[in-house]
Design an enzyme around this catalytic site. Structure first.
Site, PDB file in Angstrom:
ATOM      1  N   CYS A  14      42.651 -13.286  27.526  1.00 61.25           N
ATOM      2  CA  CYS A  14      41.336 -13.049  28.143  1.00 61.25           C
ATOM      3  C   CYS A  14      40.414 -14.185  27.748  1.00 61.25           C
ATOM      4  CB  CYS A  14      40.759 -11.721  27.703  1.00 61.25           C
ATOM      5  SG  CYS A  14      40.137 -11.723  26.013  1.00 61.25           S
ATOM      6  N   GLY A  15      39.208 -14.171  28.243  1.00 64.77           N
ATOM      7  CA  GLY A  15      38.269 -15.267  28.052  1.00 64.77           C
ATOM      8  C   GLY A  15      38.046 -15.676  26.604  1.00 64.77           C
TER       9      GLY A  15
END
Lengths: 106, 157
Positions: free
Chosen positions: A17-18
């Site tokens: 994820c980010g």
């Protein structure tokens, strides 16, 4: 014999994820929980940022990747499954179908 | 995890940065996050946006790395007018949101219970609709209490 080994194996999943922490942990936990409870499949996950994913995928011992943020282009060499559906709840079923199919094909 | 003073119904703001700065400063003033948290959230959002389309609703779930967090907390704001954010799943896609879940997560791997409850909240369209409609902190808390998030203390304190 081969089948037996496969069933006992713990799968290694790279969750991307980010920020490499919060969202990836959310989807990783959901994956672990569902596969353990409904399919008796054991999974360990490693969380990472998109920028670290290629190196990890190429050098780590991962079976597949799940991601909520887009991955940079590259030769990951393992299946990549979009986990957006897990996060939003829309397409969750399709996500697990894809995961199970991927596990079957390993 | 949830406290009435960190719930902000019908906030007036024009930009994402403005909302996060307001909410994050409140969290910082009570010691939940450090002084770098707001900037970390804003910078993180630029690299990896957190807008999510949940059926008819759009939410944002901004957060920062755990290094900026002292104690876990969820702060929730609804906005009088929608603001522009970008999609987590397709970062070039622009979305409009009126519902911000600002998360302070300390140890994601140890806060499994909290994260899965949070996820259940995001996915509950009925709950999102109710949250968007309320005008008082108290009403907002009552809605969130139904989710059991308010009682989660995992990894806290």
């Amino acid at each position: 014999m081969k089948e037996e080994i496969k069933l006992k194996k713990t799968l290694n999943v790279l969750s991307v994820c980010g920020s490499g922490t919060v969202t990836s942990s959310m989807v990783a936990d959901k994956l672990k929980e569902t596969l353990a409870e409904e399919h008796n499949i054991s999974v360990t996950t490693t969380e990472s940022r998109p920028t670290e994913a290629l190196n990890l995928a190429q050098n780590g011992n991962f079976d597949f990747i799940i991601n909520t943020s887009p991955l940079p282009k590259g030769e990951y060499g393992i299946p990549i499954i979009n986990a957006a559906g897990l996060l939003t709840g829309f397409g969750e079923e399709e996500f697990f179908e894809e995961v199970l199919q991927t596990i079957n094909d390993l | 995890m949830i406290q009435e003073k960190f719930l902000f119904p019908k906030l007036k703001a024009d930009t994402f940065d403005e909302v996060v700065t307001y909410m994050g400063n409140e969290m910082n003033s009570k010691g939940y996050v450090n002084g770098l948290y707001v900037n970390a959230v804003i910078e993180r959002e630029k690299k990896s946006p957190t807008g999510l389309q949940i059926g008819e609703h759009v939410i944002a779930i901004p957060h920062a790395e755990k290094d900026y967090v002292n104690k876990p907390l969820l702060s929730v704001a609804t906005l009088k007018r929608p603001i522009k954010i970008y999609s987590m799943i397709q970062p070039e896609e622009e979305l409009q949101t009126q519902l911000i879940f600002l998360m302070a997560v300390k140890e994601p791997d140890k806060q499994v219970q909290m994260l899965s409850k949070l996820m259940a909240v995001f996915q509950d369209e009925e709950l999102l609709k109710e949250l968007e409609e309320v005008i008082s902190k108290e009403e907002m808390l009552n809605i969130l209490k139904k989710t059991n998030l308010a009682t989660v203390n995992e990894g806290g304190n």
